[in-house]
Design a protein around this motif. Structure first.
Motif, PDB file in Angstrom:
ATOM      1  N   ALA A  63       0.853  -1.191   0.000  1.00 57.76           N
ATOM      2  CA  ALA A  63       0.000   0.000   0.000  1.00 57.76           C
ATOM      3  C   ALA A  63       0.886   1.237   0.000  1.00 57.76           C
ATOM      4  O   ALA A  63       1.989   1.219   0.547  1.00 57.76           O
ATOM      5  N   ILE A  64       0.379   2.288  -0.598  1.00 61.31           N
ATOM      6  CA  ILE A  64       1.037   3.595  -0.589  1.00 61.31           C
ATOM      7  C   ILE A  64       0.040   4.590  -0.001  1.00 61.31           C
ATOM      8  O   ILE A  64      -1.094   4.673  -0.452  1.00 61.31           O
ATOM      9  N   VAL A  65       0.480   5.309   0.998  1.00 66.72           N
ATOM     10  CA  VAL A  65      -0.349   6.339   1.621  1.00 66.72           C
ATOM     11  C   VAL A  65       0.358   7.669   1.437  1.00 66.72           C
ATOM     12  O   VAL A  65       1.525   7.810   1.820  1.00 66.72           O
ATOM     13  N   LYS A  66      -0.343   8.621   0.848  1.00 67.08           N
ATOM     14  CA  LYS A  66       0.180   9.978   0.726  1.00 67.08           C
ATOM     15  C   LYS A  66      -0.697  10.866   1.594  1.00 67.08           C
ATOM     16  O   LYS A  66      -1.916  10.778   1.529  1.00 67.08           O
TER      17      LYS A  66
ATOM     18  N   TYR B  15       4.013  13.405   3.472  1.00 70.59           N
ATOM     19  CA  TYR B  15       4.829  12.205   3.311  1.00 70.59           C
ATOM     20  C   TYR B  15       4.164  11.221   2.368  1.00 70.59           C
ATOM     21  O   TYR B  15       2.940  11.209   2.212  1.00 70.59           O
ATOM     22  N   GLN B  16       5.012  10.367   1.812  1.00 72.11           N
ATOM     23  CA  GLN B  16       4.549   9.168   1.133  1.00 72.11           C
ATOM     24  C   GLN B  16       5.040   7.995   1.973  1.00 72.11           C
ATOM     25  O   GLN B  16       6.224   7.893   2.264  1.00 72.11           O
TER      26      GLN B  16
ATOM     27  N   GLU C 275       8.921   8.761   3.100  1.00 75.53           N
ATOM     28  CA  GLU C 275       9.609   9.790   2.329  1.00 75.53           C
ATOM     29  C   GLU C 275       8.841  11.111   2.391  1.00 75.53           C
ATOM     30  O   GLU C 275       7.642  11.134   2.131  1.00 75.53           O
ATOM     31  N   PRO C 276       9.543  12.201   2.707  1.00 76.60           N
ATOM     32  CA  PRO C 276       8.883  13.513   2.656  1.00 76.60           C
ATOM     33  C   PRO C 276       8.528  13.869   1.217  1.00 76.60           C
ATOM     34  O   PRO C 276       9.232  13.509   0.284  1.00 76.60           O
ATOM     35  N   ILE C 277       7.428  14.576   1.049  1.00 72.87           N
ATOM     36  CA  ILE C 277       6.990  15.058  -0.249  1.00 72.87           C
ATOM     37  C   ILE C 277       7.091  16.575  -0.236  1.00 72.87           C
ATOM     38  O   ILE C 277       6.571  17.224   0.668  1.00 72.87           O
TER      39      ILE C 277
END
Length: 147
Positions: A104-107, A127-128, A144-146
């Motif tokens: 899963a990817i959460v942004k 973040y991601q 990871e910061p966005i």
């Protein structure tokens, strides 16, 4: 006729649960994992907190690249102590969630409530978060910061 509708309803409910069971909870799961990770990092401020203590805690929430980074950072900080703020609490505000099988990817935005030498500070960052599922448990693989 009533039995057919009843069985159809049960089938749809079971399908929905198995097909989408985690997707609505991924945001909550992510926030819980982030808080457990923050608690492990808060413990570094304790002098008697060892590498094995940290490893046991962090490996229950992190995996892959993030786990390696956390372990390396822990070792560095134990050898080179520095001022570090304690995470009092955090809130994840998911903006987008993508889930495929065991990944899963959460942004979204994380609101950190930090406690430092100068008092409490609120920090908001986007973040991601990449999650991976192993043996029915979710782990953070990347944070990871966005910009």
């Amino acid at each position: 006729m009533k039995k057919g509708v009843y069985y159809s309803f049960i089938f749809v409910m079971l399908f929905s649960f198995f097909a989408f069971g985690d997707s609505k909870d991924i945001g909550t799961i992510s926030e819980e994992l982030l808080m457990k990770r923050a608690e492990a990092w808060n413990n570094i401020l304790s002098e008697d907190y060892s590498y094995s203590d940290f490893y046991n805690e962090i490996s229950s929430v992190a995996t892959a690249e993030l786990l390696v980074e956390d372990l390396e950072t822990f070792s560095y900080l134990k050898e080179n102590p520095t001022g570090m703020e304690r995470v009092k609490s955090l809130e994840l505000l998911p903006e987008k969630i993508e889930k495929q099988k065991n990944k899963a990817i959460v942004k979204g935005k994380i609101i950190w409530n930090m406690e430092g030498y100068e008092g409490t500070e609120v920090v908001e960052s986007h973040y991601q978060i990449a999650l991976e599922k192993y043996n029915r448990n979710w782990y953070i693989a990347e944070l990871e910061p966005i910009e």
